[in-house]
Structure formats: C-alpha cells, structure tokens
Motif scaffolding. Structure first.
Motif, PDB file in Angstrom:
ATOM      1  N   SER A 202       0.825  -1.211   0.000  1.00 47.42           N
ATOM      2  CA  SER A 202       0.000   0.000   0.000  1.00 47.42           C
ATOM      3  C   SER A 202       0.858   1.258   0.000  1.00 47.42           C
ATOM      4  O   SER A 202       0.506   2.265  -0.620  1.00 47.42           O
ATOM      5  N   ALA A 203       2.010   1.204   0.655  1.00 49.14           N
ATOM      6  CA  ALA A 203       2.896   2.368   0.683  1.00 49.14           C
ATOM      7  C   ALA A 203       3.394   2.697  -0.717  1.00 49.14           C
ATOM      8  O   ALA A 203       3.393   3.864  -1.141  1.00 49.14           O
ATOM      9  N   ASN A 204       3.792   1.678  -1.487  1.00 46.79           N
ATOM     10  CA  ASN A 204       4.296   1.926  -2.830  1.00 46.79           C
ATOM     11  C   ASN A 204       3.192   2.393  -3.773  1.00 46.79           C
ATOM     12  O   ASN A 204       3.438   3.212  -4.665  1.00 46.79           O
ATOM     13  N   GLU A 205       1.997   1.888  -3.566  1.00 49.24           N
ATOM     14  CA  GLU A 205       0.869   2.393  -4.352  1.00 49.24           C
ATOM     15  C   GLU A 205       0.659   3.878  -4.070  1.00 49.24           C
ATOM     16  O   GLU A 205       0.365   4.664  -4.986  1.00 49.24           O
ATOM     17  N   GLU A 206       0.831   4.272  -2.813  1.00 49.15           N
ATOM     18  CA  GLU A 206       0.713   5.688  -2.452  1.00 49.15           C
ATOM     19  C   GLU A 206       1.849   6.506  -3.046  1.00 49.15           C
ATOM     20  O   GLU A 206       1.632   7.611  -3.553  1.00 49.15           O
ATOM     21  N   PHE A 207       3.071   5.967  -2.996  1.00 51.66           N
ATOM     22  CA  PHE A 207       4.211   6.686  -3.596  1.00 51.66           C
ATOM     23  C   PHE A 207       3.960   6.932  -5.082  1.00 51.66           C
ATOM     24  O   PHE A 207       4.209   8.020  -5.595  1.00 51.66           O
ATOM     25  N   GLN A 208       3.486   5.897  -5.766  1.00 50.50           N
ATOM     26  CA  GLN A 208       3.213   6.019  -7.193  1.00 50.50           C
ATOM     27  C   GLN A 208       2.100   7.037  -7.453  1.00 50.50           C
ATOM     28  O   GLN A 208       2.167   7.813  -8.416  1.00 50.50           O
ATOM     29  N   ARG A 209       1.116   7.069  -6.571  1.00 53.87           N
ATOM     30  CA  ARG A 209      -0.014   7.986  -6.754  1.00 53.87           C
ATOM     31  C   ARG A 209       0.412   9.440  -6.606  1.00 53.87           C
ATOM     32  O   ARG A 209      -0.021  10.306  -7.379  1.00 53.87           O
ATOM     33  N   VAL A 210       1.279   9.720  -5.619  1.00 49.90           N
ATOM     34  CA  VAL A 210       1.624  11.118  -5.330  1.00 49.90           C
ATOM     35  C   VAL A 210       2.825  11.618  -6.118  1.00 49.90           C
ATOM     36  O   VAL A 210       3.052  12.827  -6.205  1.00 49.90           O
ATOM     37  N   ALA A 211       3.618  10.718  -6.678  1.00 50.64           N
ATOM     38  CA  ALA A 211       4.803  11.147  -7.436  1.00 50.64           C
ATOM     39  C   ALA A 211       4.367  11.975  -8.643  1.00 50.64           C
ATOM     40  O   ALA A 211       3.312  11.742  -9.225  1.00 50.64           O
TER      41      ALA A 211
END
Length: 249
Positions: A202-211
């Motif tokens: 979930s953290a990486n999905e968030e990183f990808q979303r906000v990048a």
C-alpha cells in the motif's frame, strides 16, 4: 569477480559532534544503528587507497572504532555510480552479488552501513561520490534503504539520475516518505510484492499515486518477498539493470 576485488577501496566519512563531515581511511562497519545526527554540513576530501574489506575481497575485515563514522566500500571504477542503502537488520555484505553484477556492467558501486539517520547517510554518500567525479548517479535501496533513498533523492544538491526503491514502507524515523515521493524529480522505479508482510504494498501504491506525473514506475510481483529478496525474481533484476542502463548509460 577479480576486477571488482582489485578495485575495492574503503573510505570513512567521520561525522563529528559539530556535524562536520571529513574523509579518512578506515574499515567496514556493522552493528546497531547509532542515534540520528541531524543538520550536518559536509567537507569532502580524497582518501588514499586502503585494504579491501573481507566480504568484498580476501583480506580480513577491519572494524572502525568510535562513533560517528560511515564506512564506504567502493567497487569498480568510472563516472557512473550506484549508491546502495541497506534494509534494516542487514549490512552492506548482503549486496555483494548485486554490487559485483553492477561492476561487471561498468558501474562504480558505493556500499555502506548506517551510522545515525539513514536518509542523511544516503545524502552524504551521494554528495561524496559526486565530489569524486560521478557524472551519473543512481540511488538503490531496499526497505529502510528504499525509504532513505527516496528522501535523499529530494535533498541532494544535484538530484540523482535514477532511483530504485525496493519495498519502501510509509515511514522512516517519523518521516512520512510519501511527502518526499511527491517531490521526486528523477526517474524512479518502485518495486514491491503484492502481499508484502510490512505493508510496503500500500505504501508503494501511495508513492506512485503522489509522485509527479511521468516520473515513476511501479512494479508489483506476486508473493511476500521483501526488500533485497525481490531481486531474486529474474524479471525484477532484469528490470532494475535495464532501468539503470537507460538512465545512467
């Protein structure tokens, strides 16, 4: 690999209580993390060629004495550099096979063990390698090292040319890593497993979303592998090497 063993050199960045960074000759560190050192400035000088460390060559490891020293093991030669940051509970020796594979592809590789704040270590060593002639530089980290690399990528005076983050979780020492992911300016590869046991999925999905748009790519593989274990997937290791080739040359 004989070429990488011949080219191992060991540098020490001494972090004083006043926060001044100097370069001297010492060995390879291990052991627990020291308390974080914040608000440091950096003065970098060149050190002579020292004796190789045991995990990367044939001679015995020499451990540094005293607090506040970051030992940097440098393999290979050249102006294209990969700075590697460890996951928690492991040391630089866990990257031996990866480092030698990178050297065989023409990269210089800098490995180290943490002393103090992981993100500050990554910034300091990236700065050191730029000062020593790196014209292209990538940050590569696993788990804790992935988080440190993401944050460091937004704090170096010269942004890295590429960033590879394996299983980075949401927080590093109280810092929300997604806030740094939102500031990334370099090509970035996030990698995680779809059932990561430490919630990196979930953290990486968030990183990808906000990048920022177009900056990053997210790869999700099946299973529970975490951090450096992801490189055991042939498709992941091939993607990482190809990504570095595209952005470092």
């Amino acid at each position: 690999m004989k070429r990488s063993r011949r080219r191992v050199r060991r540098l020490s960045i001494a972090l004083s209580a006043a926060g001044i960074v100097a370069l001297s000759l010492t060995g390879c560190t291990g052991g627990p993390e020291a308390p974080p050192l914040r608000n440091s400035t950096q003065t970098v000088t060149r050190a002579p060629e020292p004796t190789p460390a045991s995990c990367l060559a044939s001679e015995p490891e020499v451990r540094a004495t005293g607090m506040g020293q970051v030992e940097v093991q440098v393999l290979g030669t050249g102006s294209k550099v990969v700075v590697i940051s460890n996951q928690s509970g492991q040391d630089l020796c866990g990257w031996k096979a990866v480092a030698e594979a990178l050297v065989s592809r023409g990269y210089e590789v800098a490995l180290y063990d943490y002393v103090g704040a992981a993100d500050e270590n990554a910034v300091t060593i990236a700065t050191l390698m730029r000062a020593q002639g790196a014209t292209k530089l990538a940050l590569l980290g696993a788990s804790q090292g992935a988080k440190a690399s993401i944050i460091a990528a937004t704090r170096t005076s010269v942004p890295p040319d590429a960033l590879v983050a394996l299983s980075g979780e949401q927080y590093l020492e109280g810092q929300d890593v997604s806030k740094s992911a939102a500031k990334l300016r370099c090509p970035t590869l996030f990698v995680t497993a779809d059932h990561d046991p430490f919630d990196a999925t979930s953290a990486n999905e968030e990183f990808q979303r906000v990048a920022p748009k177009g900056v990053s790519t997210l790869t999700v593989v099946p299973g529970t592998d975490h951090g450096i274990q992801l490189l055991g997937h042939p498709d992941v290791s091939a993607q990482v090497f190809a990504f570095l080739q595209v952005h470092l040359g």
